[in-house]
Design an enzyme around this catalytic site. Structure first.
Site, PDB file in Angstrom:
ATOM      1  N   LYS A 232       5.669  -9.865  -0.968  1.00 53.83           N
ATOM      2  CA  LYS A 232       4.937 -10.620   0.064  1.00 53.83           C
ATOM      3  C   LYS A 232       5.111 -12.121  -0.129  1.00 53.83           C
ATOM      4  O   LYS A 232       5.123 -12.854   0.857  1.00 53.83           O
ATOM      5  CB  LYS A 232       3.463 -10.221   0.089  1.00 53.83           C
TER       6      LYS A 232
ATOM      7  N   LYS B 244      11.140   0.201   3.185  1.00 58.49           N
ATOM      8  CA  LYS B 244       9.959   0.977   3.590  1.00 58.49           C
ATOM      9  C   LYS B 244       9.544   0.655   5.030  1.00 58.49           C
ATOM     10  O   LYS B 244       9.632  -0.483   5.466  1.00 58.49           O
ATOM     11  CB  LYS B 244       8.854   0.638   2.573  1.00 58.49           C
TER      12      LYS B 244
ATOM     13  N   LYS C  95       4.155  -1.926   8.904  1.00 57.47           N
ATOM     14  CA  LYS C  95       3.608  -2.351  10.193  1.00 57.47           C
ATOM     15  C   LYS C  95       3.833  -3.831  10.449  1.00 57.47           C
ATOM     16  O   LYS C  95       3.731  -4.289  11.568  1.00 57.47           O
ATOM     17  CB  LYS C  95       2.139  -1.960  10.347  1.00 57.47           C
TER      18      LYS C  95
HETATM   19  P1  ATP Z   1       1.535  -4.157   5.560  1.00 61.10           P
HETATM   20  O1  ATP Z   1       2.866  -3.866   6.138  1.00 61.10           O
HETATM   21  O2  ATP Z   1       0.602  -4.893   6.475  1.00 61.10           O
HETATM   22  O3  ATP Z   1       1.565  -4.720   4.188  1.00 61.10           O
HETATM   23  P2  ATP Z   1       1.362  -1.365   5.093  1.00 61.10           P
HETATM   24  O4  ATP Z   1       2.039  -0.802   6.281  1.00 61.10           O
HETATM   25  O5  ATP Z   1       2.046  -1.311   3.790  1.00 61.10           O
HETATM   26  O6  ATP Z   1       0.824  -2.807   5.394  1.00 61.10           O
HETATM   27  P3  ATP Z   1      -1.301  -0.660   4.129  1.00 61.10           P
HETATM   28  O7  ATP Z   1      -2.517  -0.863   4.927  1.00 61.10           O
HETATM   29  O8  ATP Z   1      -1.077  -1.663   3.070  1.00 61.10           O
HETATM   30  O9  ATP Z   1      -0.019  -0.601   5.046  1.00 61.10           O
HETATM   31  O10 ATP Z   1      -1.265   0.819   3.554  1.00 61.10           O
HETATM   32  C1  ATP Z   1      -2.064   1.891   3.934  1.00 61.10           C
HETATM   33  C2  ATP Z   1      -1.583   3.154   3.255  1.00 61.10           C
HETATM   34  O11 ATP Z   1      -0.334   3.587   3.797  1.00 61.10           O
HETATM   35  C3  ATP Z   1      -1.352   3.001   1.741  1.00 61.10           C
HETATM   36  O12 ATP Z   1      -1.830   4.161   1.074  1.00 61.10           O
HETATM   37  C4  ATP Z   1       0.140   2.910   1.619  1.00 61.10           C
HETATM   38  O13 ATP Z   1       0.606   3.364   0.376  1.00 61.10           O
HETATM   39  C5  ATP Z   1       0.592   3.831   2.745  1.00 61.10           C
HETATM   40  N1  ATP Z   1       1.917   3.469   3.243  1.00 61.10           N
HETATM   41  C6  ATP Z   1       2.294   2.252   3.710  1.00 61.10           C
HETATM   42  N2  ATP Z   1       3.575   2.286   4.121  1.00 61.10           N
HETATM   43  C7  ATP Z   1       4.033   3.533   3.903  1.00 61.10           C
HETATM   44  C8  ATP Z   1       5.304   4.201   4.121  1.00 61.10           C
HETATM   45  N3  ATP Z   1       6.332   3.560   4.649  1.00 61.10           N
HETATM   46  N4  ATP Z   1       5.411   5.508   3.782  1.00 61.10           N
HETATM   47  C9  ATP Z   1       4.367   6.171   3.258  1.00 61.10           C
HETATM   48  N5  ATP Z   1       3.151   5.614   3.014  1.00 61.10           N
HETATM   49  C10 ATP Z   1       2.969   4.311   3.341  1.00 61.10           C
END
Ligand code: ATP
Ligand code: LTN
Length: 331
Positions: A114, A196, A199
């Site tokens: 980040k 990965k 969002k």
């Molecule tokens: P951001 O992109 O805003 O950092 P994020 O998409 O990583 O956010 P979080 O809110 O941080 O989302 O994560 C919520 C949950 O989703 C966590 O348990 C995280 O491990 C899971 N997660 C996030 N991205 C993935 C992915 N690509 N595949 C599987 N699990 C995921």
């Protein structure tokens, strides 16, 4: 009080929840509700570590709560609340900061990722993010934390800090275990299948959001990156195909081998449309239900008030213990 083991998880209201969040975390949440004493939090304080538009953040917070409900979380069984409504999270984070080392936090992969993505805003909160997460978890004497694979390192830190506090001040915290699903713990970007699905990806073709309409989902799948060759198998050198097979298998609750079998001799184009179909079949009903739930603001506010009250009661108990142990005078 129930004698079930406690479970805690949280998601940030940073934007539209993706298929990755759903498969890696959210879809499993409702399955724990009978066996565990579940607490599911909308971690709004965490989302402030990257710049947010205030009005959008408020909207995203309600959206995420509505999505929790649409995915089967039942306020009669689970405690659902917003992190900032229970001030004990920030208070415990302050205490735990005093036993966490700068070196530990600067080594965290998410911090490094980040910081390189947001070079103009490497704030203290971004670095301290894991300590707030540790507090979320330890405050509730949590035994199990369902998360995607990217959060494993933060869970290891949580265990280290719990252990450190327990050995310095006597047993106080339950040392939690992660629950990382065997399949789908790391769904990859459709546009760049070596990173990965996230969002906050600038390339919207990389992720499917749970609010995407059917047409958008089909379009994104059509443009999903596959690999050269024409075999539909999961293999280390076939990132794109493996990712799509993982999505297909997890959403159908079948094994990767069964998914591979279903696509012997099928073209990439037809395969992609089969994946689009199962995604639509899964998320269209959730999307509609979420919109219905969102229309009843009164009900959402009631869920939040009840949830925060329940959470605060549990949190207060742990925090008083901690304050006492470190030598603060009781109020
Ligand atoms: P951001 O992109 O805003 O950092 P994020 O998409 O990583 O956010 P979080 O809110 O941080 O989302 O994560 C919520 C949950 O989703 C966590 O348990 C995280 O491990 C899971 N997660 C996030 N991205 C993935 C992915 N690509 N595949 C599987 N699990 C995921
Ligand atoms: N850091 C997590 C979100 C999160 C969380 C938690 C998950 C904040 N606090 C407590 C589990 C338990 C993420 O997914 N990025």
């Amino acid at each position: 009080m129930s004698d079930k083991k406690r479970l805690f998880s949280g998601i940030q209201p940073t934007g539209n929840i993706t298929l990755g969040n759903y498969i890696g975390a959210l879809r499993n949440f409702s399955t724990f509700q009978d066996e565990f004493d579940c607490i599911y939090c909308v971690v709004d304080l965490h989302s402030l570590t990257v710049r947010q538009n205030p009005a959008q953040l408020r909207k995203n917070t309600y959206e995420l709560l509505a999505l929790y409900l649409a995915c089967g979380l039942d306020p009669a069984k689970s405690t659902l609340f917003i992190q900032s409504h229970v001030s004990e999270h920030a208070e415990l984070a302050w205490i735990l900061n005093t036993i966490t080392y700068v070196g530990e936090l600067s080594r965290m992969t998410q911090f490094k990722d980040k910081s390189s993505k947001h070079q103009d805003n490497i704030n203290m909160g971004l670095m301290d993010y894991p300590v707030l997460m540790v507090s979320d978890i330890l405050l509730y004497q949590t035994a199990l934390v369902p998360i995607g694979a990217d959060q494993k390192q933060h869970l290891e830190l949580t265990r280290d800090i719990a252990h450190r506090f327990n050995t310095s001040y006597s047993d106080t915290f339950v040392v939690p275990e992660p629950f990382i699903p065997k399949a789908g713990a790391r769904i990859m970007s459709l546009a760049e299948p070596t990173s990965k699905m996230s969002k906050s990806d600038e390339n919207i073709k990389g992720f499917i959001s749970l609010t995407d309409d059917d047409e958008t989902i089909r379009r994104k799948l059509k443009s999903a990156v596959t690999d050269s060759g024409n075999e539909i198998v999961a293999r280390d050198d076939k990132h794109g195909v493996t990712n799509l097979l993982t999505i297909y298998a997890t959403l159908n609750n079948i094994t990767m081998q069964e998914a591979e079998k279903a696509f012997v001799g099928v073209s990439y184009a037809d395969f992609k449309m089969a994946v689009a179909d199962i995604i639509i079949e899964t998320i269209a009903p959730i999307r509609e239900l979420k919109n219905e739930i969102l229309a009843d603001k009164g009900n959402l506010d009631k869920v939040l008030t009840d949830g925060a009250e329940r959470a605060r009661f549990m949190a207060r108990k742990t925090l008083s213990k901690v304050y006492k142990k470190v030598g603060l005078i009781q109020r």
